[in-house]
Design an enzyme around this catalytic site. Structure first.
Site, PDB file in Angstrom:
ATOM      1  N   LYS A 184     -41.030  21.773  29.826  1.00 16.45           N
ATOM      2  CA  LYS A 184     -41.344  21.692  28.388  1.00 16.45           C
ATOM      3  C   LYS A 184     -40.664  22.814  27.644  1.00 16.45           C
ATOM      4  O   LYS A 184     -40.734  23.976  28.038  1.00 16.45           O
ATOM      5  CB  LYS A 184     -42.867  21.827  28.198  1.00 16.45           C
ATOM      6  CG  LYS A 184     -43.581  20.516  28.053  1.00 16.45           C
ATOM      7  CD  LYS A 184     -45.051  20.752  27.925  1.00 16.45           C
ATOM      8  CE  LYS A 184     -45.607  20.175  26.663  1.00 16.45           C
ATOM      9  NZ  LYS A 184     -47.064  20.380  26.570  1.00 16.45           N
TER      10      LYS A 184
HETATM   11  C1  E4P Z   1     -49.321  18.490  24.546  1.00 17.55           C
HETATM   12  O1  E4P Z   1     -48.511  18.575  25.419  1.00 17.55           O
HETATM   13  C2  E4P Z   1     -50.214  19.564  24.118  1.00 17.55           C
HETATM   14  O2  E4P Z   1     -50.750  20.218  25.228  1.00 17.55           O
HETATM   15  C3  E4P Z   1     -51.374  19.094  23.321  1.00 17.55           C
HETATM   16  O3  E4P Z   1     -51.590  17.735  23.283  1.00 17.55           O
HETATM   17  C4  E4P Z   1     -51.917  20.003  22.303  1.00 17.55           C
HETATM   18  O4  E4P Z   1     -53.025  19.461  21.634  1.00 17.55           O
HETATM   19  P1  E4P Z   1     -53.959  20.283  20.633  1.00 17.55           P
HETATM   20  O5  E4P Z   1     -53.434  20.145  19.269  1.00 17.55           O
HETATM   21  O6  E4P Z   1     -55.305  19.631  20.778  1.00 17.55           O
HETATM   22  O7  E4P Z   1     -53.946  21.717  21.110  1.00 17.55           O
END
Ligand code: E4P
Length: 216
Positions: free
Chosen positions: A84
């Site tokens: 990522k």
């Molecule tokens: C995705 O890869 C992220 O980890 C994630 O969905 C973040 O979500 P949030 O906005 O609830 O922190």
């Protein structure tokens, strides 16, 4: 639409995997920090449960050359590892190099169509638009998924859409309707998805009717 689990909690990953519904896991620095575990150790535990793990370059890594070095090292932890990267100019440069080396990449923190388009053109395997955080600022997160899905389709772009920042089961329905490839969901949302009061009520009635005639 496939489902990934958005979690760094090994117990949650094990439980969700037992349902047979998840094809991968995503994490992020905040959820890893919440677990307070060493990143490599966590990935190693994760790969013993699931075959499609994800690792994010450190949020403190700012230059492409360092992201590339870190990305290569994360990718070496597992053959199906997805690296990522942030959707920034440096993240795009790193994506371009890593993708050419055959390393799977997921461009995260996507909040607009132009960002998604740039990520796809840089060779990203996945883009992760964060719909809940868009709703949080009184905008329409699902509309972003619809727009990206439509544009990727028109131009036949192979980059897959991971709907991220999912806050409720309604988001899942909306994402699935757009034809998005994947939704990454926290464990609590999986619990919400399986739950229905009429299922509980129906089961209670089946139980009572059965016991009334056949006993235990
Ligand atoms: C995705 O890869 C992220 O980890 C994630 O969905 C973040 O979500 P949030 O906005 O609830 O922190």
């Amino acid at each position: 639409m496939k489902l990934f689990l958005d979690s760094a909690n090994i117990e949650e990953i094990k439980r969700a995997n037992e349902f047979g519904i998840i094809c991968g896991v995503t994490t992020n620095p905040s959820i890893i920090a919440k677990e307070g575990k060493d990143f490599k150790e966590m990935i190693q535990q994760m790969t013993q449960i699931i075959d499609s793990p994800s690792g994010e370059v450190k949020p403190t890594t700012e230059e492409a050359k360092d992201m590339i070095r870190e990305g290569r090292s994360i990718a070496s932890l597992h053959p199906n590892m997805v690296v990522k990267l942030p959707t920034t100019p440096e993240g795009l440069k790193a994506c371009h190099v890593l993708s050419k080396e055959g390393i799977k990449t997921n461009l995260t923190l996507v909040f607009s169509v132009p960002q998604a388009l740039l990520a796809a053109r840089a060779g990203a395997t996945y883009v992760s638009p964060f719909i809940g955080r868009i709703d949080d600022i009184s905008m329409d997160g699902l509309q972003l998924i619809k727009d990206i899905a439509q544009i990727f389709k028109i131009y036949n772009l192979s980059t897959q859409i991971i709907c991220a920042s999912i806050r409720n089961a309604y988001h899942i329905i909306g994402c699935a309707k757009t034809g998005a490839d994947i939704a990454t969901v926290p464990y609590s949302i999986i619990e919400q998805m399986v739950k229905h009061p009429l299922t509980d009520k129906g089961l209670e009635k089946f139980k009572n009717d059965y016991i009334a005639v056949f006993g235990e």
